[in-house]
Scaffold this active site. Sequence first.
Site, PDB file in Angstrom:
ATOM      1  N   LYS A  10      -9.160  -0.563  -5.636  1.00  0.00           N
ATOM      2  CA  LYS A  10      -8.216  -0.254  -4.590  1.00  0.00           C
ATOM      3  C   LYS A  10      -8.875  -0.970  -3.307  1.00  0.00           C
ATOM      4  CE  LYS A  10      -6.181   3.754  -6.397  1.00  0.00           C
ATOM      5  NZ  LYS A  10      -5.726   5.314  -6.133  1.00  0.00           N
ATOM      6  N   TYR A  50       3.848   2.373  -9.168  1.00  0.00           N
ATOM      7  CA  TYR A  50       3.938   3.766  -8.775  1.00  0.00           C
ATOM      8  C   TYR A  50       5.181   4.294  -8.745  1.00  0.00           C
ATOM      9  CZ  TYR A  50      -1.031   3.290  -7.105  1.00  0.00           C
ATOM     10  OH  TYR A  50      -2.429   3.321  -6.942  1.00  0.00           O
ATOM     11  N   ARG A  86     -10.977   7.560 -17.463  1.00  0.00           N
ATOM     12  CA  ARG A  86     -10.450   8.662 -16.462  1.00  0.00           C
ATOM     13  C   ARG A  86     -11.643   9.679 -16.263  1.00  0.00           C
ATOM     14  NH1 ARG A  86      -5.735   8.340 -13.876  1.00  0.00           N
ATOM     15  NH2 ARG A  86      -5.353  10.722 -14.277  1.00  0.00           N
ATOM     16  N   THR A  92      -8.569  12.939  -9.142  1.00  0.00           N
ATOM     17  CA  THR A  92      -7.831  12.131  -7.964  1.00  0.00           C
ATOM     18  C   THR A  92      -8.372  12.404  -6.680  1.00  0.00           C
ATOM     19  OG1 THR A  92      -6.082  12.351  -9.589  1.00  0.00           O
ATOM     20  CG2 THR A  92      -5.671  11.625  -7.307  1.00  0.00           C
ATOM     21  N   ASN A 113      -9.184   6.573  -2.452  1.00  0.00           N
ATOM     22  CA  ASN A 113     -10.121   7.035  -3.570  1.00  0.00           C
ATOM     23  C   ASN A 113     -10.523   5.853  -4.397  1.00  0.00           C
ATOM     24  OD1 ASN A 113      -7.569   6.249  -4.872  1.00  0.00           O
ATOM     25  ND2 ASN A 113      -7.316   8.444  -5.874  1.00  0.00           N
ATOM     26  N   HIS A 116      -8.370   2.888  -9.582  1.00  0.00           N
ATOM     27  CA  HIS A 116      -7.330   3.365 -10.511  1.00  0.00           C
ATOM     28  C   HIS A 116      -7.805   3.505 -11.801  1.00  0.00           C
ATOM     29  CE1 HIS A 116      -3.223   3.820 -12.084  1.00  0.00           C
ATOM     30  NE2 HIS A 116      -3.825   2.640 -12.813  1.00  0.00           N
ATOM     31  N   GLU A 127       1.052  -0.839 -17.638  1.00  0.00           N
ATOM     32  CA  GLU A 127       0.505  -1.439 -16.643  1.00  0.00           C
ATOM     33  C   GLU A 127      -0.292  -2.726 -16.692  1.00  0.00           C
ATOM     34  OE1 GLU A 127      -0.777   3.136 -14.353  1.00  0.00           O
ATOM     35  OE2 GLU A 127      -2.141   1.711 -15.246  1.00  0.00           O
TER      36      GLU A 127
HETATM   37  P1  CMP Z   1      -4.219   7.407  -8.262  1.00  0.00           P
HETATM   38  O1  CMP Z   1      -4.500   8.704  -9.214  1.00  0.00           O
HETATM   39  O2  CMP Z   1      -5.301   6.340  -8.745  1.00  0.00           O
HETATM   40  O3  CMP Z   1      -2.756   7.111  -8.415  1.00  0.00           O
HETATM   41  C1  CMP Z   1      -1.860   7.843  -7.509  1.00  0.00           C
HETATM   42  C2  CMP Z   1      -2.184   7.956  -6.402  1.00  0.00           C
HETATM   43  O4  CMP Z   1      -1.497   8.324  -5.232  1.00  0.00           O
HETATM   44  C3  CMP Z   1      -3.500   8.552  -6.078  1.00  0.00           C
HETATM   45  O5  CMP Z   1      -4.610   7.903  -7.120  1.00  0.00           O
HETATM   46  C4  CMP Z   1      -3.786   8.572  -4.792  1.00  0.00           C
HETATM   47  O6  CMP Z   1      -4.498   7.316  -4.034  1.00  0.00           O
HETATM   48  C5  CMP Z   1      -2.626   8.982  -4.164  1.00  0.00           C
HETATM   49  N1  CMP Z   1      -2.411  10.252  -4.094  1.00  0.00           N
HETATM   50  C6  CMP Z   1      -2.138  11.161  -4.831  1.00  0.00           C
HETATM   51  N2  CMP Z   1      -2.137  12.231  -4.203  1.00  0.00           N
HETATM   52  C7  CMP Z   1      -2.118  12.307  -2.965  1.00  0.00           C
HETATM   53  C8  CMP Z   1      -1.987  13.077  -1.663  1.00  0.00           C
HETATM   54  N3  CMP Z   1      -1.775  14.357  -1.811  1.00  0.00           N
HETATM   55  N4  CMP Z   1      -1.949  12.205  -0.599  1.00  0.00           N
HETATM   56  C9  CMP Z   1      -2.077  10.892  -0.626  1.00  0.00           C
HETATM   57  N5  CMP Z   1      -2.270  10.302  -1.610  1.00  0.00           N
HETATM   58  C10 CMP Z   1      -2.440  10.896  -2.671  1.00  0.00           C
END
Ligand code: CMP
Length: 144
Positions: A10, A50, A86, A92, A113, A116, A127
């Site tokens: 990311k 998304y 994963r 996450t 984070n 992905h 994807e």
């Molecule tokens: P990922 O699991 O790769 O894909 C969904 C993304 O949404 C996740 O990573 C985070 O980057 C974002 N995300 C998920 N939960 C939250 C949250 N509570 N607040 C902000 N971002 C979030």
Amino acid sequence: IREQTLVAVKPDGVQRQLVGEIIQRFEKRGFQLVGLKLVQPSRDVLSEHYHDLQKKPFYSALIQYMSSGPIVVMVWEGCDVVSVSRMMVGDTNPAAARPGTVRGDLCVHISRNAIHASDSVAVAKKEISLWFHGSELVEWESCT
Ligand code: CMP
């Protein structure tokens, strides 16, 4: 079973120069890289990617963050690559991610984070076709 998955570094991961470290972890684990590119993602592709999160309160911040700079998208192939990736990526929420995982070692905040990875084989297929043309992927068998 041999599978493929989509992994993306990311914008925060690219800016923090974590691309090499992340690629190295997947290479060392024994997976094979079959597609790789640096892209400035469009909002259209991100809203498709998304799609399932549209109703979440963090959705617009997520799209804003993901379009804030280039990302590195990759397709990795190998035995059980979807579930193993994963596991390698970690929870996450980086604050809950175990040390030894990408997030557990390299980041701290859920909205930054770093990486992905597709969460199922079916999602991986979608994807991969969203981010890559078939012609951008290689077959290792033909690369000997
Ligand atoms: P990922 O699991 O790769 O894909 C969904 C993304 O949404 C996740 O990573 C985070 O980057 C974002 N995300 C998920 N939960 C939250 C949250 N509570 N607040 C902000 N971002 C979030």
